[in-house]
Design an enzyme around this catalytic site. Structure first.
Site, PDB file in Angstrom:
ATOM      1  N   GLU A  82       0.788  -1.227   0.000  1.00  0.00           N
ATOM      2  CA  GLU A  82       0.000   0.000   0.000  1.00  0.00           C
ATOM      3  C   GLU A  82       0.826   1.286   0.000  1.00  0.00           C
ATOM      4  O   GLU A  82       0.770   2.074   0.955  1.00  0.00           O
ATOM      5  CB  GLU A  82      -0.965   0.009   1.203  1.00  0.00           C
ATOM      6  CG  GLU A  82      -1.881  -1.196   1.260  1.00  0.00           C
ATOM      7  CD  GLU A  82      -2.991  -1.057   2.300  1.00  0.00           C
ATOM      8  OE1 GLU A  82      -2.930  -0.134   3.123  1.00  0.00           O
ATOM      9  OE2 GLU A  82      -3.939  -1.879   2.273  1.00  0.00           O
TER      10      GLU A  82
ATOM     11  N   GLU B  98      -5.421  -8.619   0.939  1.00  0.00           N
ATOM     12  CA  GLU B  98      -6.083  -8.267   2.202  1.00  0.00           C
ATOM     13  C   GLU B  98      -7.554  -8.016   1.927  1.00  0.00           C
ATOM     14  O   GLU B  98      -7.902  -7.302   0.993  1.00  0.00           O
ATOM     15  CB  GLU B  98      -5.520  -6.982   2.832  1.00  0.00           C
ATOM     16  CG  GLU B  98      -4.183  -7.125   3.481  1.00  0.00           C
ATOM     17  CD  GLU B  98      -3.704  -5.822   4.117  1.00  0.00           C
ATOM     18  OE1 GLU B  98      -4.539  -4.977   4.514  1.00  0.00           O
ATOM     19  OE2 GLU B  98      -2.485  -5.647   4.190  1.00  0.00           O
TER      20      GLU B  98
HETATM   21  C1  FCB Z   1      -4.523  -1.997   5.508  1.00  0.00           C
HETATM   22  C2  FCB Z   1      -3.168  -2.384   6.045  1.00  0.00           C
HETATM   23  C3  FCB Z   1      -3.196  -3.461   7.089  1.00  0.00           C
HETATM   24  C4  FCB Z   1      -4.387  -3.318   8.016  1.00  0.00           C
HETATM   25  C5  FCB Z   1      -5.658  -3.106   7.248  1.00  0.00           C
HETATM   26  C6  FCB Z   1      -6.894  -2.997   8.100  1.00  0.00           C
HETATM   27  O1  FCB Z   1      -4.461  -0.693   5.023  1.00  0.00           O
HETATM   28  O2  FCB Z   1      -2.335  -2.834   4.996  1.00  0.00           O
HETATM   29  O3  FCB Z   1      -1.964  -3.423   7.759  1.00  0.00           O
HETATM   30  O4  FCB Z   1      -4.150  -2.348   8.955  1.00  0.00           O
HETATM   31  O5  FCB Z   1      -5.560  -1.987   6.432  1.00  0.00           O
END
Ligand code: FCB
Length: 445
Positions: free
Chosen positions: A170, A352
């Site tokens: 990110e 994620e």
């Molecule tokens: C993302 C992050 C991860 C976590 C989630 C909820 O932005 O990569 O580390 O905090 O959000």
């Protein structure tokens, strides 16, 4: 869609995992030669973390590695996504390597191999060695070269046991939340600095991919980008333009350079004098082909020319983060990526996806998190739909294996499918962990 039907929609070679990151779970912040990262230092500033907590202990994963590996294996996943704390393995961000810190990751990747779980390593999940911050951090072009040395050092020591390497997690968050809004480490508030940081992060990605390939990489190489499903508040030309600009700043600012070798023109125009300095050849380096793209997806964003986005008023149910729950946005976003980049889009892993919910643990720490089960199931269905529509989907990782340090929100926001009692550090699988395990059993792989 019933679970029964859903598991049939994924091929036997699909990647299923859970994800974590070093700072959020490891703890052992000053042990075995680890130096401070920018997050260790940031947490010491009063008022920046909601519950005034830090990563000193976190989930104590550093000392509970074997137990946690067994926990991961008990879910039946075939992959685990984790990150390496740069300041643990190369404390000053340059020069000497720290063998005790490296040993932790050697035990981690060996333990995964013994359990037949593929290791998806992220090199940079936000915890820059503080020593490098003091030399300019990501605003300094030299940090990109330090990152390449770090990446090469990790590959030389662990690479043969890594299935996949992501350079960055990110970069939008690092640049925008860390250097423009200042709510994440290192807490800088300067749009021009943020733009330069975003360019150096992308440059370091491209340089690292080239260097790792030249060194004979066997792991698949990629980058993890976070995207919201951006929508216009209405069909008015002004709102449509606002949505296009928001999408250019957040999504295409990262994916256009990686897949097309250019920054989006409307974002550059909007930045004006704050646009980054780009040296000749940089964009060719950044567009070096990658083996996979990681996409982190949580929510949508509604752009309007006249009023700020208010998730609470937008109409969809919210998670405990105040983020709207919008699974079909994930399908739309993935189809948009395919439309924008066509054959240049490599296999995509959702690296994620998950939700924080106000979990209620009973006396035995059991959590019946039906809201999280629905969230994960509906997003997995959205991934299946994207695959049906021709997007090259290859994997899905739940964020997160266990409750952990949620950055500026501290420990109050719980994303885990495993509950962590922070008083005892005891782990208890929630109903969602049982659901995921049963789903994977039915899928069978
Ligand atoms: C993302 C992050 C991860 C976590 C989630 C909820 O932005 O990569 O580390 O905090 O959000």
């Amino acid at each position: 869609m019933p679970t029964q039907a859903l598991h049939h929609q994924f091929p036997p070679d699909f990647t299923w995992g859970v994800a974590t990151s070093s700072f959020q779970i490891e703890g052992a912040a000053r042990e075995d030669g680890k130096a401070d990262s920018i997050w260790d230092v940031f947490c010491r500033q009063p008022g920046v973390i909601a519950d005034a907590s830090n990563g000193d202990v976190a989930c104590d994963h550093y000392h509970r590695l074997e137990e946690d590996l067994d926990l991961i294996a008990s879910l039946g996943v075939n992959a685990y996504r984790f990150s390496i704390a740069w300041a643990r393995v190369q404390p000053q961000g340059r020069g000497a390597w720290n063998e005790p810190g490296l040993d932790f990751y050697r035990r981690l990747v060996d333990g995964l191999a013994r359990r037949n779980i593929r290791a998806f390593a992220t090199l940079y999940h936000w915890d820059l060695p503080q020593a490098l911050q003091e030399q300019g951090g990501w605003a300094a072009r030299d940090t990109a070269h330090r990152f390449v040395d770090y990446a090469r050092g990790i590959q030389a020591r662990l690479g043969d046991r890594l299935h996949a390497i992501a350079t960055h997690n990110e970069p939008w968050v690092v640049a925008t939340l860390g250097h423009e809004k200042g709510i994440f480490a290192p807490g800088i508030k300067d749009r021009a600095v943020a733009a330069q940081v975003s360019h150096h992060l992308l440059l370091s990605h491209g340089l690292a991919v080239q260097a790792l390939r030249a060194d004979g990489a066997t792991a698949r190489l990629g980058i993890v980008l976070n995207f919201a499903a951006t929508q216009a508040a209405s069909d008015s030309p002004a709102d449509l333009a606002a949505a296009r600009l928001a999408d250019a700043h957040s999504r295409r600012w990262y994916s256009d350079p990686v897949f097309k070798g250019s920054y989006p023109a409307e974002a550059l125009a909007d930045l004006g004098a704050d646009a980054p300095r780009v040296e000749p050849g940089d964009l060719d380096i950044i567009r070096t082909p990658i083996d996979y793209l990681g996409v982190n997806y949580y929510t949508r964003y509604i752009a309007s020319a006249t009023r700020p986005y208010d998730a609470a008023a937008a109409g969809l149910p919210l998670t405990d983060m105040g983020w709207e729950i919008h699974p079909t946005g994930l399908t739309d976003l993935l189809c948009q990526m395919k439309a924008d980049y066509g054959d240049a889009l490599p296999p995509v892993h959702i690296t994620e996806n998950g939700g924080a919910f106000p979990d209620h643990a009973d006396a035995s720490h059991r959590v019946d998190d039906q809201d999280r089960i629905a969230y994960v199931r509906d997003h997995i269905a959205a991934v299946a739909e994207a695959a049906r529509r021709g997007v090259p989907m290859a994997g899905y990782f739940v964020w997160s294996l266990m409750d952990n340090f949620e950055w500026a929100s501290g420990y109050a926001k719980r994303f885990g499918i495993v509950h962590v009692d922070y008083a005892t550090l005891r782990r208890t699988p929630k109903a969602s962990a049982h659901w995921y395990r049963d789903f994977l059993r039915q899928w069978g792989g």
